[in-house]
Design a protein around this motif. Structure first.
Motif, PDB file in Angstrom:
ATOM      1  N   GLN A  48      -6.131  17.423 -33.032  1.00 36.23           N
ATOM      2  CA  GLN A  48      -7.415  17.635 -33.693  1.00 36.23           C
ATOM      3  C   GLN A  48      -7.254  18.553 -34.903  1.00 36.23           C
ATOM      4  OE1 GLN A  48     -10.488  19.103 -31.095  1.00 36.23           O
ATOM      5  NE2 GLN A  48     -11.821  19.690 -32.779  1.00 36.23           N
ATOM      6  N   ALA A  49      -6.316  19.492 -34.825  1.00 32.59           N
ATOM      7  CA  ALA A  49      -6.062  20.411 -35.935  1.00 32.59           C
ATOM      8  C   ALA A  49      -5.152  19.791 -36.993  1.00 32.59           C
ATOM      9  CB  ALA A  49      -5.430  21.700 -35.407  1.00 32.59           C
ATOM     10  N   GLY A  50      -4.698  18.538 -36.792  1.00 29.11           N
ATOM     11  CA  GLY A  50      -3.843  17.874 -37.764  1.00 29.11           C
ATOM     12  C   GLY A  50      -2.370  18.132 -37.560  1.00 29.11           C
ATOM     13  N   GLY A  51      -1.974  18.626 -36.387  1.00 32.67           N
ATOM     14  CA  GLY A  51      -0.566  18.941 -36.126  1.00 32.67           C
ATOM     15  C   GLY A  51       0.034  18.047 -35.063  1.00 32.67           C
ATOM     16  N   ARG A  52       1.187  18.462 -34.569  1.00 25.23           N
ATOM     17  CA  ARG A  52       1.877  17.717 -33.505  1.00 25.23           C
ATOM     18  C   ARG A  52       2.638  18.700 -32.622  1.00 25.23           C
ATOM     19  NH1 ARG A  52       7.410  16.988 -34.524  1.00 25.23           N
ATOM     20  NH2 ARG A  52       8.075  17.698 -36.596  1.00 25.23           N
ATOM     21  N   VAL A  53       2.969  18.250 -31.407  1.00 27.16           N
ATOM     22  CA  VAL A  53       3.687  19.084 -30.445  1.00 27.16           C
ATOM     23  C   VAL A  53       5.058  18.468 -30.191  1.00 27.16           C
ATOM     24  CG1 VAL A  53       3.648  20.156 -28.169  1.00 27.16           C
ATOM     25  CG2 VAL A  53       1.492  19.684 -29.358  1.00 27.16           C
ATOM     26  N   ALA A  54       6.091  19.300 -30.272  1.00 28.26           N
ATOM     27  CA  ALA A  54       7.448  18.870 -29.933  1.00 28.26           C
ATOM     28  C   ALA A  54       7.926  19.670 -28.733  1.00 28.26           C
ATOM     29  CB  ALA A  54       8.391  19.071 -31.121  1.00 28.26           C
ATOM     30  N   VAL A  55       8.694  19.025 -27.854  1.00 23.71           N
ATOM     31  CA  VAL A  55       9.128  19.668 -26.608  1.00 23.71           C
ATOM     32  C   VAL A  55      10.637  19.532 -26.462  1.00 23.71           C
ATOM     33  CG1 VAL A  55       8.800  19.787 -24.114  1.00 23.71           C
ATOM     34  CG2 VAL A  55       6.933  18.980 -25.577  1.00 23.71           C
ATOM     35  N   GLU A  56      11.271  20.637 -26.081  1.00 24.76           N
ATOM     36  CA  GLU A  56      12.677  20.629 -25.679  1.00 24.76           C
ATOM     37  C   GLU A  56      12.747  21.249 -24.284  1.00 24.76           C
ATOM     38  OE1 GLU A  56      15.058  22.700 -28.482  1.00 24.76           O
ATOM     39  OE2 GLU A  56      14.462  21.456 -30.193  1.00 24.76           O
ATOM     40  N   SER A  57      13.468  20.595 -23.382  1.00 21.22           N
ATOM     41  CA  SER A  57      13.511  21.112 -22.018  1.00 21.22           C
ATOM     42  C   SER A  57      14.767  20.640 -21.311  1.00 21.22           C
ATOM     43  CB  SER A  57      12.277  20.649 -21.240  1.00 21.22           C
ATOM     44  OG  SER A  57      12.226  21.276 -19.973  1.00 21.22           O
ATOM     45  N   LYS A  58      15.303  21.512 -20.446  1.00 24.02           N
ATOM     46  CA  LYS A  58      16.417  21.172 -19.578  1.00 24.02           C
ATOM     47  C   LYS A  58      16.086  21.653 -18.180  1.00 24.02           C
ATOM     48  CE  LYS A  58      20.174  21.149 -22.961  1.00 24.02           C
ATOM     49  NZ  LYS A  58      21.504  21.733 -23.313  1.00 24.02           N
ATOM     50  N   VAL A  59      16.257  20.764 -17.227  1.00 20.70           N
ATOM     51  CA  VAL A  59      15.944  21.099 -15.846  1.00 20.70           C
ATOM     52  C   VAL A  59      16.813  22.286 -15.405  1.00 20.70           C
ATOM     53  CG1 VAL A  59      15.958  20.274 -13.472  1.00 20.70           C
ATOM     54  CG2 VAL A  59      15.267  18.734 -15.325  1.00 20.70           C
ATOM     55  N   GLY A  60      16.151  23.290 -14.827  1.00 18.98           N
ATOM     56  CA  GLY A  60      16.851  24.472 -14.350  1.00 18.98           C
ATOM     57  C   GLY A  60      17.122  25.518 -15.418  1.00 18.98           C
ATOM     58  N   GLN A  61      16.779  25.242 -16.685  1.00 14.59           N
ATOM     59  CA  GLN A  61      17.047  26.202 -17.761  1.00 14.59           C
ATOM     60  C   GLN A  61      15.786  26.666 -18.481  1.00 14.59           C
ATOM     61  OE1 GLN A  61      20.222  25.115 -20.450  1.00 14.59           O
ATOM     62  NE2 GLN A  61      21.347  24.024 -18.849  1.00 14.59           N
ATOM     63  N   GLY A  62      14.804  25.791 -18.633  1.00 13.62           N
ATOM     64  CA  GLY A  62      13.570  26.211 -19.281  1.00 13.62           C
ATOM     65  C   GLY A  62      13.054  25.184 -20.268  1.00 13.62           C
ATOM     66  N   THR A  63      11.921  25.528 -20.890  1.00 13.69           N
ATOM     67  CA  THR A  63      11.216  24.607 -21.783  1.00 13.69           C
ATOM     68  C   THR A  63      10.743  25.359 -23.015  1.00 13.69           C
ATOM     69  OG1 THR A  63      10.461  23.320 -19.870  1.00 13.69           O
ATOM     70  CG2 THR A  63       9.312  22.960 -21.951  1.00 13.69           C
ATOM     71  N   THR A  64      10.777  24.671 -24.144  1.00 15.31           N
ATOM     72  CA  THR A  64      10.242  25.213 -25.393  1.00 15.31           C
ATOM     73  C   THR A  64       9.227  24.234 -25.963  1.00 15.31           C
ATOM     74  OG1 THR A  64      12.305  26.372 -25.893  1.00 15.31           O
ATOM     75  CG2 THR A  64      10.770  26.032 -27.716  1.00 15.31           C
ATOM     76  N   PHE A  65       8.013  24.710 -26.179  1.00 13.86           N
ATOM     77  CA  PHE A  65       6.976  23.926 -26.841  1.00 13.86           C
ATOM     78  C   PHE A  65       6.837  24.458 -28.274  1.00 13.86           C
ATOM     79  CE2 PHE A  65       5.910  23.318 -22.420  1.00 13.86           C
ATOM     80  CZ  PHE A  65       5.503  21.986 -22.366  1.00 13.86           C
ATOM     81  N   ARG A  66       6.911  23.546 -29.244  1.00 14.22           N
ATOM     82  CA  ARG A  66       6.736  23.915 -30.648  1.00 14.22           C
ATOM     83  C   ARG A  66       5.515  23.164 -31.192  1.00 14.22           C
ATOM     84  NH1 ARG A  66      12.413  23.840 -30.309  1.00 14.22           N
ATOM     85  NH2 ARG A  66      13.341  25.842 -30.862  1.00 14.22           N
ATOM     86  N   ILE A  67       4.585  23.929 -31.719  1.00 12.08           N
ATOM     87  CA  ILE A  67       3.370  23.373 -32.299  1.00 12.08           C
ATOM     88  C   ILE A  67       3.522  23.391 -33.816  1.00 12.08           C
ATOM     89  CG2 ILE A  67       0.880  23.645 -32.556  1.00 12.08           C
ATOM     90  CD1 ILE A  67       0.832  24.944 -29.814  1.00 12.08           C
ATOM     91  N   PHE A  68       3.668  22.202 -34.409  1.00 15.05           N
ATOM     92  CA  PHE A  68       3.793  22.074 -35.857  1.00 15.05           C
ATOM     93  C   PHE A  68       2.389  21.862 -36.442  1.00 15.05           C
ATOM     94  CE2 PHE A  68       7.912  21.018 -34.223  1.00 15.05           C
ATOM     95  CZ  PHE A  68       8.811  21.449 -35.184  1.00 15.05           C
ATOM     96  N   LEU A  69       1.968  22.781 -37.275  1.00 16.33           N
ATOM     97  CA  LEU A  69       0.630  22.754 -37.850  1.00 16.33           C
ATOM     98  C   LEU A  69       0.705  22.389 -39.324  1.00 16.33           C
ATOM     99  CD1 LEU A  69      -0.729  25.968 -36.139  1.00 16.33           C
ATOM    100  CD2 LEU A  69      -1.385  23.613 -35.595  1.00 16.33           C
ATOM    101  N   PRO A  70      -0.378  21.833 -39.890  1.00 14.80           N
ATOM    102  CA  PRO A  70      -0.368  21.485 -41.319  1.00 14.80           C
ATOM    103  C   PRO A  70      -0.322  22.739 -42.178  1.00 14.80           C
ATOM    104  CG  PRO A  70      -2.557  21.150 -40.394  1.00 14.80           C
ATOM    105  CD  PRO A  70      -1.646  21.454 -39.239  1.00 14.80           C
TER     106      PRO A  70
END
Length: 396
Positions: free
Chosen positions: A373-395
C-alpha cells in the motif's frame, strides 16, 4: 614585408592541378549535367548522366526532351509547376523527380535548374543539374519504416497500458468487494458463534458426561470454537485496520522512539531478548505512523514468538540507503523458515510454518499488504535454525 611572408607560407601547387581540363570536369562530374532549349529539347548531356540513365549521347541530344525522361507524374509536375517557376524566377532548386532509364527502371534524382536569357531577355537555354539520391531514398524509406514501426509499438503500448489500467481498476474493485465481503461475513458470523460459545459454556456447567472420552472431546471442541473466534476476529481486524490506514496521511516518523515504544509493549520471553537499533543511515521514514507501527510490531513480535529456545534471542532493527531508496530491516536469530518449501505462500493469509507455536497466520500478510500500500516491497532471507531477515524496500 608581410605579403612576402604570406607567400612563403603557401604550399607549392602541383602543376598537374593547373592543367585540369574543364571539359573533362564537366563530363565526369559527380552529378548529372544537361542543357536544353526552353521547350525541353536536350542539346548537351554529360557522361555522368548518360551512365546513370544507360543512354548514348546520340539517343538523347536533339532526339529527346528533358520532360521525356520523367515519369508521367513527374512530367506533369515539371510542365505545370517547374516551367512557370523558371520563367518567373529564373531558377528552381531541389525538386525531387524520378527519371526513367533506358532499361525502364527509375532513378530518383534531385534537380536544380537555371534559365539563361539572351540580350532581349528572351529564354535561351535551361541548365540542369541532377543529383542521384538513390541512397538517400533508401535511408528515408528506412526512416519511414522505423517511424511506422515505432508508431505501431506506441499504439500497442498504449493499448497494453489501457488494458493494464482496466485490469488494475477491476482488481481494485474486486479487492474492495472482497474486503467488504470479509468484513460483513466476519461481522455476521460473530453473533451466532458467540451464541454457540455461550451455549457450550452452559452445556459444560449443566450437562454430565459419562463417557471417559467426553472430556478430551469437549476440550477439542472448545479449542476449535476458540480458533473460529480468533479467525473471525482477525479477519475483522485486518479489514478494519486497512480501511482506517487508508485515511491516514504520511508524515516524517522518527524510527528510534517508535521502535523503542513497540519493544516496551512486547511480551517478555525467557531468557530475555536483546535488541540492537541502528537508524544512523536513515533516522526517519515518510509513512503513515499507524502503518509503520503495525509493520514493526508484527515483525518484532514474530521475532520473539519464533525465537529459538536453545539460545537467547537477538533482534537487530536497522535502516540503509539502497540505490537512493530507504530500506528498513528486521533481523533475528530465531528458528528460521524453509523458503524453498514455504516461500511462495509466505505472505498468504492464515499460513503458519511452525505449528508448535501459537499464532493466527495474519501478521506477515498484514505487513506485506501495508508495505505494498505504501508503494514498496518485502524481501526475505532465512535459514532454518539460523534466523530470518525481513527487508522492507520503500519508494524514494
Amino acid at each position: 614585408m608581410s605579403d612576402a611572408a604570406d607567400d612563403e607560407q603557401l604550399p607549392e601547387l602541383d602543376l598537374r592541378l593547373t592543367q585540369e581540363n574543364l571539359d573533362e570536369f564537366y563530363e565526369h562530374a559527380p552529378c548529372g549535367y544537361c542543357s536544353c532549349l526552353p521547350d525541353g529539347t536536350l542539346i548537351k548531356v554529360n557522361q555522368t548522366l548518360l551512365d546513370l540513365l544507360g543512354y548514348t549521347r546520340n539517343e538523347l541530344v536533339a532526339h529527346m526532351a528533358l520532360q521525356d525522361l520523367f515519369t508521367i507524374g513527374g512530367r506533369l509536375h515539371y510542365e505545370t509547376h517547374c516551367v512557370p517557376l523558371l520563367l518567373l524566377q529564373g531558377q528552381v532548386r531541389e525538386i525531387s523527380y524520378l527519371l526513367r532509364r533506358k532499361d525502364r527502371t527509375t532513378l530518383p534524382v534531385l534537380m536544380n535548374c537555371a534559365l539563361l536569357r539572351d540580350a532581349d531577355q528572351q529564354p535561351l537555354v535551361v541548365r540542369v543539374t541532377l543529383f542521384d539520391i538513390t541512397e538517400r531514398r533508401k535511408y528515408e524509406a528506412e526512416l519511414l519504416r522505423a517511424k511506422d514501426h515505432a508508431e505501431q509499438q506506441r499504439e500497442q503500448l498504449a493499448k497494453a497500458n489501457e488494458q493494464l489500467q482496466r485490469k488494475n481498476e477491476q482488481l481494485t474493485r474486486i479487492n474492495a468487494d472482497l474486503d467488504s465481503f470479509v468484513y460483513t461475513a466476519s461481522h455476521d458470523l460473530r453473533q451466532p458463534i458467540d451464541n454457540m460459545a455461550g451455549l457450550f459454556t452452559e452445556l459444560k456447567h449443566s450437562a454430565t458426561f459419562h463417557d471417559p472420552a467426553a472430556t478430551s472431546m469437549v476440550l477439542m471442541f472448545e479449542e476449535a470454537l476458540q480458533q473460529i473466534l480468533d479467525t473471525i476476529g482477525g479477519l475483522t481486524a485486518v479489514v478494519q485496520q486497512q480501511r482506517e490506514l487508508e485515511q491516514v496521511p504520511n508524515e516524517a516518523v522518527a524510527l528510534q522512539p517508535i521502535t523503542e515504544e513497540i519493544i516496551r509493549s512486547l511480551p517478555g520471553i525467557d531468557p530475555p531478548a536483546t535488541f540492537t537499533l541502528d537508524f544512523s543511515a536513515i533516522p526517519t521514514l515518510q509513512l503513515a505512523r499507524p502503518s509503520l507501527h503495525s509493520m514493526l510490531f508484527n515483525l518484532l513480535s514474530n521475532a520473539l514468538k519464533y525465537a529459538d529456545p536453545s539460545r537467547p534471542a537477538h533482534i537487530r532493527v536497522s535502516t540503509a540507503l539502497v540505490d537512493g531508496a530507504p530500506v528498513l530491516s528486521v533481523q533475528d536469530n530465531g528458528r528460521g523458515i524453509n523458503l524453498e518449501r514455504h516461500g511462495p505462500e509466505l505472505f498468504q493469509l492464515f499460513r503458519r510454518f511452525h505449528p508448535e507455536v501459537a499464532g493466527s497466520g495474519m501478521g506477515l500478510y498484514l505487513v506485506n499488504r501495508l508495505v505494498r500500500q505504501a508503494g514498496g516491497r518485502v524481501a526475505v532471507e532465512s535459514k532454518v535454525g539460523q534466523g530470518t531477515t525481513f527487508r522492507i524496500f520503500l519508494p524514494r
